[in-house]
Design an enzyme around this catalytic site. Structure first.
Site, mmCIF file in Angstrom:
data_model
loop_
_atom_site.group_PDB
_atom_site.id
_atom_site.type_symbol
_atom_site.label_atom_id
_atom_site.label_comp_id
_atom_site.label_asym_id
_atom_site.label_seq_id
_atom_site.Cartn_x
_atom_site.Cartn_y
_atom_site.Cartn_z
ATOM 1 N N ASP A 110 8.597 10.336 5.807
ATOM 2 C CA ASP A 110 9.969 10.702 5.670
ATOM 3 C C ASP A 110 10.330 11.864 5.624
ATOM 4 O OD1 ASP A 110 9.501 11.253 3.096
ATOM 5 O OD2 ASP A 110 10.776 9.574 2.250
ATOM 6 N N CYS A 113 5.415 9.964 1.829
ATOM 7 C CA CYS A 113 7.161 9.827 1.265
ATOM 8 C C CYS A 113 7.084 11.074 0.003
ATOM 9 C CB CYS A 113 7.657 8.742 1.074
ATOM 10 S SG CYS A 113 6.785 7.687 -0.349
ATOM 11 N N THR A 161 6.609 10.407 -3.127
ATOM 12 C CA THR A 161 5.439 10.130 -4.053
ATOM 13 C C THR A 161 4.518 9.149 -3.655
ATOM 14 O OG1 THR A 161 7.000 7.830 -4.560
ATOM 15 C CG2 THR A 161 7.335 9.713 -5.975
ATOM 16 N N HIS A 203 -13.825 -0.255 -3.979
ATOM 17 C CA HIS A 203 -13.234 -1.275 -4.584
ATOM 18 C C HIS A 203 -12.464 -2.274 -3.745
ATOM 19 C CE1 HIS A 203 -14.664 -0.219 -8.743
ATOM 20 N NE2 HIS A 203 -15.591 0.012 -7.806
ATOM 21 N N HIS A 253 -16.746 -7.147 -4.727
ATOM 22 C CA HIS A 253 -15.319 -6.802 -4.289
ATOM 23 C C HIS A 253 -14.892 -7.596 -3.017
ATOM 24 C CE1 HIS A 253 -15.724 -3.610 -7.214
ATOM 25 N NE2 HIS A 253 -16.738 -3.139 -6.703
ATOM 26 N N ARG A 269 -12.908 -10.717 -4.011
ATOM 27 C CA ARG A 269 -11.532 -10.251 -4.254
ATOM 28 C C ARG A 269 -10.818 -10.010 -3.391
ATOM 29 N NH1 ARG A 269 -14.510 -6.703 -9.212
ATOM 30 N NH2 ARG A 269 -15.046 -8.617 -10.380
#
Ligand code: RB5
Length: 150
Positions: A8, A65, A67, A98, A133, A136
């Site tokens: 952005d 963006c 953050t 991970h 991993h 998961r």
């Protein structure tokens, strides 16, 4: 290795610098905008890259963006996308090792060009470690399948 990138207005300057540098180094970059510093809405740009990673047209995505958080939220709405905000090197490494993350989100108001490039290279080079991993990630895929409509 094709990398899709978008931002952005808050990530515009960092994106421009990153695209220039990565192209200079020989990376294949597809830039989805924004192409000017005028205020825009990050979901409109996050969606473009996340869609391409989701359908397999792109292996990697980078979204910027202010953050990284807004872009991460948008990108994780897409199937097969595992987006991670990594504004430091440790997070970039672990997001790959991970979480098998395939879309990197950065904060244009938080990090500078040189550090961002280090983060990107870490993210692109670190392997997924598999093993426990993988189990998961399979569970994440199951949750996605059961909760996201097509
Ligand atoms: C735009 O001002 C800002 O809200 C956006 O770039 C982003 O940081 C959202 O997460």
């Amino acid at each position: 290795m094709k990398i899709g990138i978008a931002s952005d207005h808050a990530g515009f300057r960092l994106k421009k610098e990153i695209v220039t540098q990565l192209k200079k180094e020989g990376y294949e970059i597809k830039d989805f905008g924004t192409f000017q510093p005028k205020r825009v809405d990050y979901p409109d740009y996050g969606e473009k890259v996340a869609q391409e990673v989701s359908n397999g047209n792109l292996k990697w995505g980078i979204l910027i963006c202010g953050t990284g958080i807004g872009m991460q939220i948008v990108a994780n709405k897409f199937k097969n996308v595992r987006a991670a905000v990594c504004n430091d090197l440790y997070l970039a490494k672990i997001a790959r090792n991970h979480n098998d993350a395939n879309l990197l989100c950065l904060g244009g108001r938080l990090i500078g060009q040189e550090y961002a490039l280090e983060i990107i290279k870490t993210f692109l080079e670190e392997p997924f470690l598999g093993g426990r991993h993988s189990r998961r990630i399979m569970k994440i895929k199951k949750i996605e399948k059961n909760n996201c409509s097509d």
